[in-house]
Structures are given as C-alpha cells and as structure tokens.
Write a protein that holds these residues in place. Structure first.
Motif, PDB file in Angstrom:
ATOM      1  N   GLU A 174      -1.943   4.912   1.775  1.00 40.00           N
ATOM      2  CA  GLU A 174      -0.574   5.129   1.302  1.00 40.00           C
ATOM      3  C   GLU A 174      -0.422   4.978  -0.210  1.00 40.00           C
ATOM      4  OE1 GLU A 174       1.868   2.392   3.517  1.00 40.00           O
ATOM      5  OE2 GLU A 174       1.792   3.620   5.335  1.00 40.00           O
ATOM      6  N   GLN A 175      -1.185   4.022  -0.803  1.00 40.80           N
ATOM      7  CA  GLN A 175      -0.960   3.676  -2.203  1.00 40.80           C
ATOM      8  C   GLN A 175      -2.207   3.731  -3.070  1.00 40.80           C
ATOM      9  OE1 GLN A 175       1.334  -0.005  -2.627  1.00 40.80           O
ATOM     10  NE2 GLN A 175       1.943   0.184  -0.490  1.00 40.80           N
ATOM     11  N   GLN A 222      -3.684   0.885  -6.052  1.00 43.44           N
ATOM     12  CA  GLN A 222      -2.615   0.160  -6.737  1.00 43.44           C
ATOM     13  C   GLN A 222      -2.396  -1.259  -6.207  1.00 43.44           C
ATOM     14  OE1 GLN A 222       0.680  -0.873  -5.755  1.00 43.44           O
ATOM     15  NE2 GLN A 222       0.937  -1.667  -7.822  1.00 43.44           N
ATOM     16  N   PRO A 223      -2.417  -1.509  -4.887  1.00 46.65           N
ATOM     17  CA  PRO A 223      -2.184  -2.888  -4.424  1.00 46.65           C
ATOM     18  C   PRO A 223      -3.206  -3.908  -4.948  1.00 46.65           C
ATOM     19  CG  PRO A 223      -1.895  -1.344  -2.620  1.00 46.65           C
ATOM     20  CD  PRO A 223      -2.485  -0.566  -3.770  1.00 46.65           C
ATOM     21  N   LEU A 275      -2.841   0.485   3.472  1.00 40.41           N
ATOM     22  CA  LEU A 275      -2.399   0.377   2.079  1.00 40.41           C
ATOM     23  C   LEU A 275      -3.140   1.370   1.195  1.00 40.41           C
ATOM     24  CD1 LEU A 275      -2.071  -3.474   1.497  1.00 40.41           C
ATOM     25  CD2 LEU A 275      -0.232  -1.784   1.643  1.00 40.41           C
ATOM     26  N   TYR A 276      -4.451   1.473   1.386  1.00 37.69           N
ATOM     27  CA  TYR A 276      -5.264   2.377   0.573  1.00 37.69           C
ATOM     28  C   TYR A 276      -4.843   3.831   0.786  1.00 37.69           C
ATOM     29  CZ  TYR A 276      -9.369   4.804  -1.245  1.00 37.69           C
ATOM     30  OH  TYR A 276     -10.203   5.641  -1.937  1.00 37.69           O
TER      31      TYR A 276
END
Length: 144
Positions: free
Chosen positions: A122-123, A126-127, A119-120
C-alpha cells in the motif's frame, strides 16, 4: 525443555526453548542466547516470505535485526518507541486496530510479516523511512 505461554490482550505467544547451554556444563543461557534461540529462524523466514521484495529483508534487519521475541512469549518492542513491535516494528498506535480487523496477529512472526506485506504493497517503503539510513545504504530503490 520448558514451554512458556503468555497471554496478552487475547494474543498468545508461545515459544519452546532449551534453557541450558548446548555444552556439557549445562549452564543457564544468557538473555542474549535465549533471544538468539527464540529468533533463530526469523531471518530465513523473512527472506523467504519477501523473496520477491528482498529490500524488505534489509528493512527487517535494520528495524529489529530479525527479532520478533525478546524473551519467551514476550514480543520485541522498539527502544525509541515501545509501541513498535516485532520484526518490522509495526506501530500499535497506528496499526493494531487495522491488523486485528484483518485478522492478523502482529505479535506473531507470520502476522508481523503479513502486515508488513500489506503496508509495503500500500505504501512502499515509507513506513520504514526512519531506518532508511540503514537499509538504503545497499540499494538505491526509491520510496514508492
């Protein structure tokens, strides 16, 4: 030393903990003491895993105070949203299928960290934007 194993949705979480206090009185541990033992090494594991991105250790602390298990074999769930699980409060509704497709078990310490890494990468942060008031205090790293 009892060993607890719980099967949930084909996921096995296993934890061994000492069920008596380390004092000579051999009193049963409180829920808080059990949770502390279950998660004793999680903070150092997160810091080591994310040594290249130390902000993620701050995120994990803010999200769960480095808590993967709330009781033997029971994954820690969010207070606001019970679909948020583990150290990084990975949301099952949005991420469980994808994590399973990748062969990642978000109910384990290693799996929760591995999926948080994805997640970190890729995004960015933000998550975890909802917890920015906590982790954003110590750094001015922008969301990427």
């Amino acid at each position: 030393m009892p060993n607890s194993t719980i099967q949930t949705d084909s996921v096995v979480a296993s934890s061994t903990i000492e069920m008596t206090a380390s004092t000579s009185s051999s009193l049963p541990l409180t829920k808080k003491e059990i949770r502390k033992q279950l998660n004793a090494d999680v903070g150092s594991s997160v810091k080591e895993y994310f040594k290249d991105a130390p902000i993620m250790a701050k995120v994990a602390y803010c999200e769960s105070t480095y808590t993967q298990f709330s009781a033997p074999g029971i994954v820690h769930r969010g207070v606001v949203n019970s679909k948020d699980v583990g150290i990084f409060q990975i949301n099952e509704k949005y991420h469980l299928k994808h994590s399973k497709d990748l062969g990642i078990d978000i109910y384990s310490v290693d799996g929760n960290m591995a999926y948080a890494r994805i997640l970190y990468e890729e995004q960015g942060l933000q998550p975890w934007s909802a917890s920015k008031p906590c982790w954003g205090k110590s750094t001015e790293i922008a969301l990427r």
